[in-house]
Design a protein around this motif. Structure first.
Motif, PDB file in Angstrom:
ATOM      1  N   GLY A 150      13.808  41.998 -33.105  1.00  0.00           N
ATOM      2  CA  GLY A 150      12.736  42.897 -32.683  1.00  0.00           C
ATOM      3  C   GLY A 150      13.080  44.334 -33.035  1.00  0.00           C
ATOM      4  N   LEU A 151      12.739  45.238 -32.141  1.00  0.00           N
ATOM      5  CA  LEU A 151      12.823  46.667 -32.448  1.00  0.00           C
ATOM      6  C   LEU A 151      14.226  47.220 -32.196  1.00  0.00           C
ATOM      7  N   LEU A 204      23.061  47.784 -29.266  1.00  0.00           N
ATOM      8  CA  LEU A 204      22.023  47.180 -30.117  1.00  0.00           C
ATOM      9  C   LEU A 204      21.107  48.217 -30.763  1.00  0.00           C
ATOM     10  N   GLU A 205      21.140  49.437 -30.239  1.00  0.00           N
ATOM     11  CA  GLU A 205      20.362  50.557 -30.790  1.00  0.00           C
ATOM     12  C   GLU A 205      18.870  50.239 -30.948  1.00  0.00           C
ATOM     13  N   PRO A 206      18.144  50.200 -29.829  1.00  0.00           N
ATOM     14  CA  PRO A 206      16.687  50.030 -29.905  1.00  0.00           C
ATOM     15  C   PRO A 206      16.057  51.174 -30.716  1.00  0.00           C
ATOM     16  N   THR A 207      14.982  50.871 -31.440  1.00  0.00           N
ATOM     17  CA  THR A 207      14.273  51.918 -32.174  1.00  0.00           C
ATOM     18  C   THR A 207      13.412  52.713 -31.177  1.00  0.00           C
ATOM     19  N   PRO A 208      12.938  53.910 -31.566  1.00  0.00           N
ATOM     20  CA  PRO A 208      12.180  54.733 -30.617  1.00  0.00           C
ATOM     21  C   PRO A 208      10.915  54.051 -30.098  1.00  0.00           C
ATOM     22  N   SER A 209      10.364  53.098 -30.841  1.00  0.00           N
ATOM     23  CA  SER A 209       9.119  52.455 -30.371  1.00  0.00           C
ATOM     24  C   SER A 209       9.381  51.318 -29.374  1.00  0.00           C
ATOM     25  N   ALA A 210      10.634  50.941 -29.134  1.00  0.00           N
ATOM     26  CA  ALA A 210      10.923  49.841 -28.202  1.00  0.00           C
ATOM     27  C   ALA A 210      10.588  50.257 -26.779  1.00  0.00           C
ATOM     28  N   LYS A 211       9.856  49.376 -26.066  1.00  0.00           N
ATOM     29  CA  LYS A 211       9.460  49.701 -24.680  1.00  0.00           C
ATOM     30  C   LYS A 211       9.859  48.608 -23.677  1.00  0.00           C
ATOM     31  N   PHE A 212      10.111  47.411 -24.164  1.00  0.00           N
ATOM     32  CA  PHE A 212      10.442  46.275 -23.292  1.00  0.00           C
ATOM     33  C   PHE A 212      11.599  45.480 -23.896  1.00  0.00           C
ATOM     34  N   LEU A 219      12.046  42.863 -19.036  1.00  0.00           N
ATOM     35  CA  LEU A 219      12.105  44.107 -18.261  1.00  0.00           C
ATOM     36  C   LEU A 219      11.491  45.214 -19.101  1.00  0.00           C
ATOM     37  N   ARG A 220      10.968  46.224 -18.419  1.00  0.00           N
ATOM     38  CA  ARG A 220      10.626  47.447 -19.129  1.00  0.00           C
ATOM     39  C   ARG A 220      11.946  48.087 -19.545  1.00  0.00           C
ATOM     40  N   LEU A 221      11.954  48.792 -20.664  1.00  0.00           N
ATOM     41  CA  LEU A 221      13.228  49.311 -21.178  1.00  0.00           C
ATOM     42  C   LEU A 221      13.897  50.266 -20.184  1.00  0.00           C
ATOM     43  N   ASP A 222      13.097  51.078 -19.486  1.00  0.00           N
ATOM     44  CA  ASP A 222      13.729  52.005 -18.532  1.00  0.00           C
ATOM     45  C   ASP A 222      14.319  51.255 -17.337  1.00  0.00           C
ATOM     46  N   ILE A 276      17.451  35.771 -15.397  1.00  0.00           N
ATOM     47  CA  ILE A 276      17.456  34.647 -16.347  1.00  0.00           C
ATOM     48  C   ILE A 276      18.890  34.240 -16.713  1.00  0.00           C
ATOM     49  N   LYS A 277      19.063  32.923 -16.819  1.00  0.00           N
ATOM     50  CA  LYS A 277      20.397  32.343 -17.034  1.00  0.00           C
ATOM     51  C   LYS A 277      20.592  31.903 -18.486  1.00  0.00           C
ATOM     52  N   SER A 278      21.840  31.762 -18.851  1.00  0.00           N
ATOM     53  CA  SER A 278      22.234  31.179 -20.151  1.00  0.00           C
ATOM     54  C   SER A 278      21.409  31.766 -21.302  1.00  0.00           C
ATOM     55  N   ILE A 279      21.551  33.084 -21.461  1.00  0.00           N
ATOM     56  CA  ILE A 279      20.717  33.835 -22.414  1.00  0.00           C
ATOM     57  C   ILE A 279      21.197  33.631 -23.856  1.00  0.00           C
ATOM     58  N   VAL A 280      20.256  33.276 -24.743  1.00  0.00           N
ATOM     59  CA  VAL A 280      20.608  33.125 -26.168  1.00  0.00           C
ATOM     60  C   VAL A 280      19.869  34.111 -27.073  1.00  0.00           C
ATOM     61  N   ARG A 281      18.927  34.852 -26.478  1.00  0.00           N
ATOM     62  CA  ARG A 281      18.183  35.781 -27.340  1.00  0.00           C
ATOM     63  C   ARG A 281      17.791  37.022 -26.548  1.00  0.00           C
ATOM     64  N   ILE A 282      17.946  38.174 -27.183  1.00  0.00           N
ATOM     65  CA  ILE A 282      17.489  39.445 -26.612  1.00  0.00           C
ATOM     66  C   ILE A 282      16.607  40.092 -27.673  1.00  0.00           C
ATOM     67  N   ARG A 283      15.359  40.347 -27.302  1.00  0.00           N
ATOM     68  CA  ARG A 283      14.398  40.885 -28.279  1.00  0.00           C
ATOM     69  C   ARG A 283      13.776  42.154 -27.718  1.00  0.00           C
ATOM     70  N   LEU A 284      13.771  43.202 -28.490  1.00  0.00           N
ATOM     71  CA  LEU A 284      13.150  44.464 -28.084  1.00  0.00           C
ATOM     72  C   LEU A 284      11.729  44.498 -28.637  1.00  0.00           C
ATOM     73  N   THR A 285      10.783  44.906 -27.797  1.00  0.00           N
ATOM     74  CA  THR A 285       9.377  44.871 -28.205  1.00  0.00           C
ATOM     75  C   THR A 285       8.674  46.161 -27.767  1.00  0.00           C
ATOM     76  N   ASP A 286       7.458  46.366 -28.287  1.00  0.00           N
ATOM     77  CA  ASP A 286       6.672  47.509 -27.819  1.00  0.00           C
ATOM     78  C   ASP A 286       5.551  47.068 -26.887  1.00  0.00           C
ATOM     79  N   THR A 287       5.445  45.764 -26.639  1.00  0.00           N
ATOM     80  CA  THR A 287       4.438  45.273 -25.688  1.00  0.00           C
ATOM     81  C   THR A 287       5.121  44.413 -24.632  1.00  0.00           C
ATOM     82  N   GLN A 288       4.492  44.326 -23.467  1.00  0.00           N
ATOM     83  CA  GLN A 288       5.088  43.573 -22.358  1.00  0.00           C
ATOM     84  C   GLN A 288       5.198  42.091 -22.737  1.00  0.00           C
ATOM     85  N   PRO A 289       6.402  41.535 -22.708  1.00  0.00           N
ATOM     86  CA  PRO A 289       6.558  40.138 -23.095  1.00  0.00           C
ATOM     87  C   PRO A 289       6.014  39.201 -22.025  1.00  0.00           C
ATOM     88  N   SER A 290       5.645  37.997 -22.436  1.00  0.00           N
ATOM     89  CA  SER A 290       5.243  37.011 -21.431  1.00  0.00           C
ATOM     90  C   SER A 290       6.509  36.413 -20.821  1.00  0.00           C
TER      91      SER A 290
END
Ligand code: MTE
Length: 307
Positions: free
Chosen positions: A100-101, A150-158, A186-189, A228-242
């Motif tokens: 992601g971002l 991981l250095e999120p880009t400036p557009s990352a919000k979640f 989570l929201r990024l903040d 959340i348990k046993s995490i295998v992926r972390i994705r940065l997004t600009d919209t609220q994830p489901s």
């Protein structure tokens, strides 16, 4: 009025588990005395009282309870299923896909992802949306330190987190109790708040499979299902994830899921909780008692709408 609280329960102020376990019979006896209208100050006075003005102790939950009374639907829906069934999970080697971002999407070996980050010891209250609670000593790293790496880009919000999808290792995924894989966000903040951690241990030991090995989110001001348990992926997004529980029943489980005694679950009150190991129910605190540290994240938000 804001009342000062420490950001967590300092480990040094917690009754050691050995003392606590030995004392359990006495606390039980004290409870019986209290019910009979008799004070038992020598026993109850020995534990810490948070500076809320409310006479509520935060004794460490016995390790045995915290590791045998679990929610981890990938291993069954009964509280004792995860401990019994989670032996099939292989927590090493483990990798985490980061995408992601972010500056450089890549698959990280877990040890490389965490290498060199400051290790933290935190004792946090843990409040399940089902109205039970515990007090758990976690070990891990701050989520913000991982995100900085991981250095999120400036557009990352979640931030979106995903659990392993593997019905061989996680037999509960052969049943459609939830839409797999489990997801949270989570929201990024919120994620950057110093209280948020990625835990790799509890009670001074490697985190057991049933508690989310090898990497699990801990956000103590939110209901437990955000963890959340046993995490295998972390994705940065600009919209609220489901997120899994919100997808399953949006009217019952919000995206924010902040502990809030004034907003009831449609089917039960959230004003009180049952601390595992205790007899009487206790009052639930706003943001699970962490209002001073996280309240400003939600300034101006209608917490009934954004529940
Ligand atoms: N993570 C995954 N992948 N699957 C789950 O079923 N249950 C959640 C959360 N994380 C769950 C999960 C719920 S509802 C709670 S209350 C906590 O984990 C329980 O954590 P514990 O078993 O360590 O107390």
């Amino acid at each position: 009025m804001l009342i000062r609280r420490p950001d967590d329960i300092p480990s040094s102020e917690i009754t050691p588990e050995s003392t606590y376990v030995n004392r359990r019979q006495f606390v039980g006896a004290a409870g019986a005395l209290a019910l009979a209208g008799l004070a038992a100050p020598a026993v109850l006075g020995a534990s810490r009282r948070p500076a809320t003005g409310e006479a509520q102790d935060d004794k460490l939950t016995p390790e045995e309870d915290a590791t045998s009374y679990n929610n981890f639907y990938e291993f069954g829906t009964g509280k004792d299923d995860p401990k019994r069934n989670a032996g099939t999970l292989r927590p090493r080697p483990w990798s985490v896909q980061v995408d992601g971002l972010v500056k450089a999407p890549k698959r990280w070996d877990l040890d490389d992802l965490l290498r060199g980050l400051a290790k933290e010891d935190k004792v946090y209250r843990h409040r399940c949306v089902e109205a039970w609670s515990m007090v758990i000593p976690w070990q891990g790293v701050r989520l913000r330190d991982v995100l900085a790496r991981l250095e999120p880009t400036p557009s990352a919000k979640f931030v979106e987190f995903t659990t392993l999808l593997d019905p061989q290792q996680m037999p509960g995924q052969r049943t459609a109790t939830l839409r797999w894989p489990y997801k949270e966000g989570l929201r990024l903040d919120e994620a950057m708040n110093p209280l948020a951690m990625l835990a790799t241990g509890m009670y001074g030991k490697t985190i057991p499979n049933q508690n989310g090995a090898p990497l699990r989110l801990v956000v103590p001001w939110k209901y437990g299902f955000k963890g959340i348990k046993s995490i295998v992926r972390i994705r940065l997004t600009d919209t609220q994830p489901s997120t899994s529980w919100n997808d399953a029943a949006a009217s019952e489980y919000g995206f924010y899921a902040n502990v809030n005694p004034t907003v009831d679950h449609p089917r039960w009150t959230q004003a009180k909780e049952r601390r595992i190991g205790e007899f009487l129910r206790r009052n639930t605190l706003m943001f699970n008692g962490y209002a001073e540290q996280v309240g400003s994240l939600y300034a101006g938000m209608d917490l009934r709408k954004f529940y």
